[in-house]
Scaffold this motif. Structure first.
Motif, short mmCIF file in Angstrom:
data_model
loop_
_atom_site.label_atom_id
_atom_site.label_comp_id
_atom_site.label_asym_id
_atom_site.label_seq_id
_atom_site.Cartn_x
_atom_site.Cartn_y
_atom_site.Cartn_z
N SER A 1 -0.38 23.52 -8.43
CA SER A 1 -0.88 23.52 -7.06
C SER A 1 -1.49 22.17 -6.73
O SER A 1 -1.23 21.59 -5.67
N ALA A 2 -2.31 21.67 -7.65
CA ALA A 2 -2.92 20.37 -7.42
C ALA A 2 -1.85 19.29 -7.31
O ALA A 2 -1.94 18.40 -6.44
N ALA A 3 -0.84 19.37 -8.18
CA ALA A 3 0.20 18.35 -8.15
C ALA A 3 0.96 18.40 -6.83
O ALA A 3 1.23 17.35 -6.22
N LEU A 4 1.32 19.59 -6.38
CA LEU A 4 2.07 19.70 -5.12
C LEU A 4 1.25 19.16 -3.96
O LEU A 4 1.74 18.35 -3.16
N LEU A 5 -0.01 19.62 -3.88
CA LEU A 5 -0.84 19.18 -2.75
C LEU A 5 -1.08 17.67 -2.83
O LEU A 5 -1.03 16.97 -1.82
N GLY A 6 -1.34 17.19 -4.05
CA GLY A 6 -1.62 15.75 -4.21
C GLY A 6 -0.41 14.90 -3.87
O GLY A 6 -0.52 13.92 -3.12
N ALA A 7 0.75 15.28 -4.41
CA ALA A 7 1.95 14.49 -4.16
C ALA A 7 2.30 14.53 -2.67
O ALA A 7 2.75 13.54 -2.09
N TYR A 8 2.07 15.69 -2.06
CA TYR A 8 2.34 15.82 -0.63
C TYR A 8 1.45 14.87 0.16
O TYR A 8 1.90 14.17 1.07
N ALA B 1 2.39 9.21 -6.36
CA ALA B 1 3.04 10.52 -6.46
C ALA B 1 3.79 10.64 -7.78
O ALA B 1 3.76 11.67 -8.45
N GLY B 2 4.45 9.54 -8.17
CA GLY B 2 5.17 9.54 -9.45
C GLY B 2 4.22 9.74 -10.62
O GLY B 2 4.51 10.49 -11.55
N VAL B 3 3.05 9.07 -10.55
CA VAL B 3 2.07 9.22 -11.62
C VAL B 3 1.60 10.67 -11.71
O VAL B 3 1.40 11.22 -12.79
N ILE B 4 1.44 11.30 -10.57
CA ILE B 4 1.08 12.73 -10.58
C ILE B 4 2.09 13.53 -11.38
O ILE B 4 1.74 14.39 -12.18
N GLY B 5 3.37 13.21 -11.18
CA GLY B 5 4.41 13.92 -11.93
C GLY B 5 4.26 13.73 -13.43
O GLY B 5 4.31 14.68 -14.21
N ILE B 6 4.04 12.48 -13.83
CA ILE B 6 3.86 12.18 -15.27
C ILE B 6 2.65 12.93 -15.81
O ILE B 6 2.71 13.53 -16.90
N ILE C 1 9.23 12.74 -5.31
CA ILE C 1 8.96 11.61 -6.21
C ILE C 1 8.15 12.08 -7.41
O ILE C 1 8.37 11.64 -8.55
N ALA C 2 7.21 13.00 -7.17
CA ALA C 2 6.44 13.53 -8.30
C ALA C 2 7.39 14.23 -9.28
O ALA C 2 7.26 14.10 -10.50
N THR C 3 8.36 14.96 -8.75
CA THR C 3 9.33 15.61 -9.63
C THR C 3 10.11 14.59 -10.44
O THR C 3 10.32 14.75 -11.64
N MET C 4 10.53 13.51 -9.77
CA MET C 4 11.24 12.45 -10.48
C MET C 4 10.37 11.87 -11.59
O MET C 4 10.83 11.57 -12.68
N GLY C 5 9.08 11.70 -11.28
CA GLY C 5 8.16 11.18 -12.28
C GLY C 5 8.07 12.11 -13.48
O GLY C 5 8.14 11.69 -14.64
N MET C 6 7.95 13.40 -13.18
CA MET C 6 7.84 14.36 -14.27
C MET C 6 9.10 14.34 -15.13
O MET C 6 9.04 14.51 -16.34
N VAL D 1 0.83 -1.20 0.00
CA VAL D 1 0.00 0.00 0.00
C VAL D 1 0.87 1.25 0.00
O VAL D 1 0.69 2.17 -0.79
N GLY D 2 1.84 1.28 0.89
CA GLY D 2 2.71 2.45 1.00
C GLY D 2 3.43 2.71 -0.31
O GLY D 2 3.51 3.85 -0.77
N GLN D 3 3.93 1.65 -0.93
CA GLN D 3 4.64 1.85 -2.19
C GLN D 3 3.69 2.27 -3.29
O GLN D 3 4.04 3.03 -4.18
N GLY D 4 2.43 1.79 -3.17
CA GLY D 4 1.43 2.26 -4.13
C GLY D 4 1.25 3.76 -4.05
O GLY D 4 1.16 4.46 -5.07
#
Lengths: 722, 722
Positions: free
Chosen positions: A407-414, A347-352, A434-439, A339-342
């Protein structure tokens, strides 16, 4: 998990990518080079670009050595001050070596990109004479040389220094010592992007104003003495400049994410520190596959071919990302691992998704299929003034959607981060990292698309100048228009990733301060000096942009004077009986652009240093006013920079395409087609010219400025603390 | 000291000022009204302006009633929630009544300013036929009616509500209850400035594009059906709009300073709370003297006369300020009284100097005596594109100096505050509040100079349209050019005071939150939701500006269509045999401008409310994420607003004057004078047109937006706290 295994994979993939870049380069260079008249033009462009880069690197090299000496001096003199002493043994030389390595790698990255692009242009032009698909592939593979080598070198640099400085045993100090690598990269990138951006637009504006407006000859007409300088400009601005820009982005973000990983060492061990490198390495493999898949039918929009490659790259990168997450990031107890890794993967998907959203929004605001550009074209009916007003309004307006997405990405990834790491300090921030890495996972592909732009632009110029038949020109025009789109997309992507990465770099800075002072530092805008720091940061962005725009004007004046002189002293040029002196124009723009890049560049470097030192003593010992004011400068400056760069890039792109829309013949007033030379077209040309220094000089330089503010504060943080 | 005495003095001076405004108005109205053809034109302007204001006030009135109902509802429904309950008895109706009173006073202030100015224009024109001095005096006294009544009403409103709501016994709650007054004032000011700003530039741009560009007739030509609408626009934009703007500034800043005074009650008692009112009242007396001293010789630059009056006003206001400091502000023990009060006075002097610096900087960037405007004129040689690029670069550049001044002023005043009140919490902030009071002391005089602008502009228009002799036109041209300068200065002053006051209002907001939660709230940008709030605040500024600029374009299209229709359907107009239908144009712009003001206005009001409520639950109870995110929105939005307003105001002013510089005949290319109709002049006209919606619509509306963000968050703060 095996730290050594991970590092071996990362470095191995990097080396393989470099080899593949070499293979691609050989393939491009082996392609046919066409007719002698085309070769002659390409040779002139090549010589001009290489001469510019040689001189520019001499100037930047000197500045870098001075900067390195200053950094070494600061660290060496203060080596016994507790702040510095606790950073570990040999910090002074390690930071300095990192800086110089970063600067050198950045310069090499820019050089490789340009080396290939100034050769791929001729091959692409030649290929276009027989096959659109082959031309598309050559241009994209030429671009991929740059994309792959930039990302691979940043991994080799960061990973290599990490190993060399003993990061396997001293994970806590080494990432802080290699921040110098990021600073070196952004230092060079700033001057490369500024110099290249000033060069390209000074040549363009100068060539247009005398050629099109005064002498009445078309764009890319070989009689114009500045026309080669203009084609050189596309290479030095977009290839060398953007290459250095994206090199420092990937470097800075890798390092920033590694520093955040240190904070999470108790949770993830070395996995959190190495994750950014592995995710990026997998992205390289994805890019290689994507690039090889690019092809199109002869009657198809070449953009479709690029989009298919992008899609494949993204899907593969996402898969690699998932592997990296499940391999390296074991979450804390309290949440089951899966679950945690999901959540982390989420967060990575948010970046993409953010990357996709930015690409889409940029297209909406800058392509003439959509409302904004059409509104500008409509406004051109009533003259240049309304065209400009409308373009500025579009520029201001188009900040809205990207900011909502970010804003949505930051709040969501957070949120994903806190869910994955409940109760862990810094867990939410690691989500944004991680979202940044995804992006940034498909970053090499995006960079390849960016370099694609000047290659096809140049190919079109070579076909035009060597007077090839209409139907070939039509093919290169199609490629050129795709190139314009990809250049705009890259800028949108660069801004989006800068915005997302900004938070990562802020956090790294705060982690560093915390490591030194032992206490979490807030950046509290209610304190007067902190607010003033923020105010100064936002102002820096505006003043820097003013200087960059002015520099273009000044350098363009020099070009105009030279072209006028040639026309006057040698009437044979206009008659077509004598050849203009292209090389002299190239020389003159080179000198002019390099002279003009120094002032804005120094302002950007010195302003945060000045605030950090000047505010250091304002609050008394323990108050950390210097560090806090610089942090505010960085954060509010980043906000202002993201917004202003968006305004400048998108209004510039929209003006450009409003002109192209009118030229396409689809624009009508009362049922009458308004094409080239119509009054609305003249108005649209004014807008296009205004947009040039916006979108190709000031806007892209702001991307680098934002990163530079981060890396410079990361490097100097220990010195701002009392 | 006698609280009652102080209040009696404040209210007494306010009443005396209103009486004097009445006397001045009678003097202006009693002046000769000139020839019948002039009266006819003036009557048309008057009718148009009154019709606009009547309709505008109907719309704003409706919006205000809705807003009042919403505010009352919020407070009434939550009256038993601890946050609201602790604000004191009857808070719901007190806040609502304050809001409505503020809204009403703001509307009256705007109306009075315009009532006099649309009558003073004719009298000034008539006086100019015999005496420049008399014309100057009439225009300035007409302006003073507005200046005096605005400031006096704001004092009466704030002071009166304070007494009525029982502030003499309940000093702690009442200032928080009358923040509604400030919100009401800014609510009306936002729509008044937006509507007026859109009206004035839609009419101007529309009249110019069809008249000057298409039909080839000069500015202010009576054959142009939109010419009366254009003259009406000067009144509704500059008089009514700016009057409401400065009314809300003085109101909001008085209340903010009073709230800071509450925090210092243990130190100063009621003195700290009443100080802002007394300092402002003394400023009124200084203004009255200054206005009566304005005169000039017939052969003198009228600006000298205004400057002498400003100097006297400043000196007297400073004296009054000193009296107020020494009477009301007794410092804490630890510093001898005289020294401590000296420091406080020092903070006030910083404010006065800041006002001077802003006036000087604005002149430097917008007058054609200096480098920036001349650079724009030079750039016009190569066409409209370079003119625009140069103007934008000047706009970006000119943010630098004002920000350095403001930074120095904030830090300096803060330092004086801490020296005066060592060890007192909030002492430094009170220093910045005092600096703000100092800057605003001569506010009524500045406002009078601002209203002077449209009066002389209109006088020139009346003389031009009624075809008076050349030498009279020359006189009104001189006055008009002074009016342009004063209008630019006022905008610089307004931005400077907004920047300084911003901190005062932030602090008031934080004090209010502290009062509710019992804990000091930091505004910590390192928290993701807070950073996002700041990002959204800065974006709001850009998107709002886009909407304001677009609104002008849309409303102008309506004007253009109407003028074209009149020219087409009635060829007698161009021949000079038939009179155009001025009233229809006025009507059409009115409807268009009012429709266009709603969207940007609502965005400005709803955005902070949305962030406050949406972020309220993000951080969990006790985290105060809603209140903190809104504070960041307010602060970063203010920074962005100050910068963007400076860019828009100054680039617009510089473009305008670059055109005037070329028209003056002083601009030469290769020794040849380039006057009207030359190519550089045509390029400069493009710049001037682009600058119109910048400097007269978006820029001034941003001043109000900044204040509105503050007052709205002050009023709704208790609702954002979980």
């Amino acid at each position: 998990m095996g730290v050594e295994t991970v590092l071996a994979i990362v470095l191995g993939i990097s080396v393989v990518s470099l080899v593949l870049a070499f293979v691609l380069a050989r393939e491009v260079l082996a392609a046919p080079t066409g007719k002698p008249e085309m070769q002659e033009i390409a040779a002139a462009i090549r010589e001009g670009a290489e001469a510019f880069l040689a001189r520019q690197y001499r100037t930047i090299g000197l500045l870098s050595i001075v900067a390195a000496a200053v950094i070494f001096g600061f660290y060496y003199v203060n080596r016994n001050v507790p702040n510095i002493a606790q950073m570990g043994h040999g910090t002074a030389w390690k930071v300095t070596v990192s800086f110089l390595t970063g600067a050198l790698c950045s310069a090499i990255a820019g050089y490789i990109g340009m080396f290939v692009s100034i050769r791929a242009n001729l091959r692409t032009a030649t290929a276009a004479m027989t096959s659109l698909n082959r031309a598309l592939q050559l241009a994209m593979r030429g671009g991929a040389v740059s994309g792959l080598s930039v990302v691979a070198m940043s991994l080799l640099g960061v990973g290599g220094l990490f190993v060399l400085f003993g990061g396997l045993h001293d994970y806590e100090h080494v990432p802080l010592q290699i921040v110098g690598f990021g600073f070196g990269a952004s230092f060079v990138a700033l001057f490369a992007q500024l110099g290249g951006g000033i060069y390209t637009k000074a040549a363009d504006v100068g060539a247009d104003l005398v050629g099109k407006v005064e002498a009445g000859i078309p764009e890319d007409d070989p009689r114009n003495p500045a026309v080669i300088a203009d084609l050189v400009g596309d290479n030095v601005g977009d290839c060398a400049g953007r290459g250095a820009d994206l090199f420092e982005s990937t470097a800075a973000e890798n390092i920033g994410a590694m520093i955040l990983g240190i904070g999470l060492y108790p949770v993830f061990g070395m996995g959190g520190i190495l994750f950014p490198l592995l995710a990026r390495a997998f992205g390289l493999i994805a890019t290689i596959v994507g690039v090889y898949l690019v092809r199109c039918r002869e009657d198809e929009d070449p953009m479709n071919g690029l989009n298919r490659g992008y899609f494949v790259t993204t899907v593969l990168a996402m898969g690699g990302f998932a592997v990296a997450v499940y391999w390296l990031l074991k979450p804390v107890a309290g949440v089951t691992a899966a679950v945690g890794q999901g959540y982390l993967l989420g967060a990575g998907v948010i970046g993409i998704l953010t990357a996709y959203a930015f690409v889409w929004i940029t297209q909406y605001y800058t392509e003439y299929k959509y409302r904004p550009v059409r509104e500008i074209a409509e406004a051109s009916k009533t003259g240049p003034a309304t065209n400009i007003i409308s373009g500025i309004a579009v520029g201001f307006e188009c900040t809205g959607l990207p900011v909502l997405v970010i804003s949505a990405a930051l709040l969501g990834a957070y949120w994903f981060g806190t869910m994955a790491l409940p109760g862990v300090d810094g867990g939410g921030l690691y989500g944004t990292a991680i979202a940044t890495m995804g992006m940034l996972a498909p970053c090499a592909y995006i960079l390849a698309m960016d370099t694609f732009g000047p290659i096809t632009d140049n190919a079109g110029g070579i076909i035009e100048m060597s007077k090839q038949p209409e139907e070939i020109r039509h093919k290169t025009d199609r490629l050129d228009s795709v190139g314009n789109t990809t250049k705009a997309l890259t800028k949108g992507y660069a801004i989006g990733s800068a915005a997302l990465a900004a938070f990562l770099l802020f956090s790294a800075y705060l982690d560093e301060v915390k490591k030194i002072t032992g206490a979490h530092m807030a950046v509290d805008l209610t304190k007067v000096p902190v607010f003033v720091g923020g105010l100064l940061g936002a102002t820096l962005v505006f003043v820097f942009s003013a200087l960059a725009i002015k520099a273009v004007g000044r350098a363009a004046q020099v070009v105009i004077a030279e072209v006028r002189r040639q026309f006057k002293e040698n009437p044979g040029i206009m008659a077509g009986t004598a050849k203009p002196d292209y090389a002299r124009c190239v020389d003159i723009v080179t000198v002019g652009a390099l002279r003009q890049m120094v002032l804005p560049g120094l302002l950007a470097v010195l302003a945060p240093v000045a605030v950090g030192f000047a505010f250091k003593y304002l609050g008394g010992a323990g108050a950390q006013t210097g560090a806090e004011a610089v942090a505010a400068m960085l954060m509010v400056g980043t906000i202002a920079g993201i917004l202003l760069a968006t305004v400048l890039n998108n209004s510039g792109g929209a003006w450009d395409n409003a002109k192209k829309y009118i030229e396409s013949g689809a624009f009508k007033v009362d049922g009458v087609v308004m094409g080239k030379k119509s009054e609305p077209h003249k108005a649209a040309v004014v807008g296009d010219t205004v947009g040039d220094p916006f979108k190709d000089t000031a806007g892209p330089s702001l991307h680098v400025l934002i990163k530079l503010l981060s890396t410079i504060t990361l490097v100097l943080a220990p010195l701002f603390i009392l």
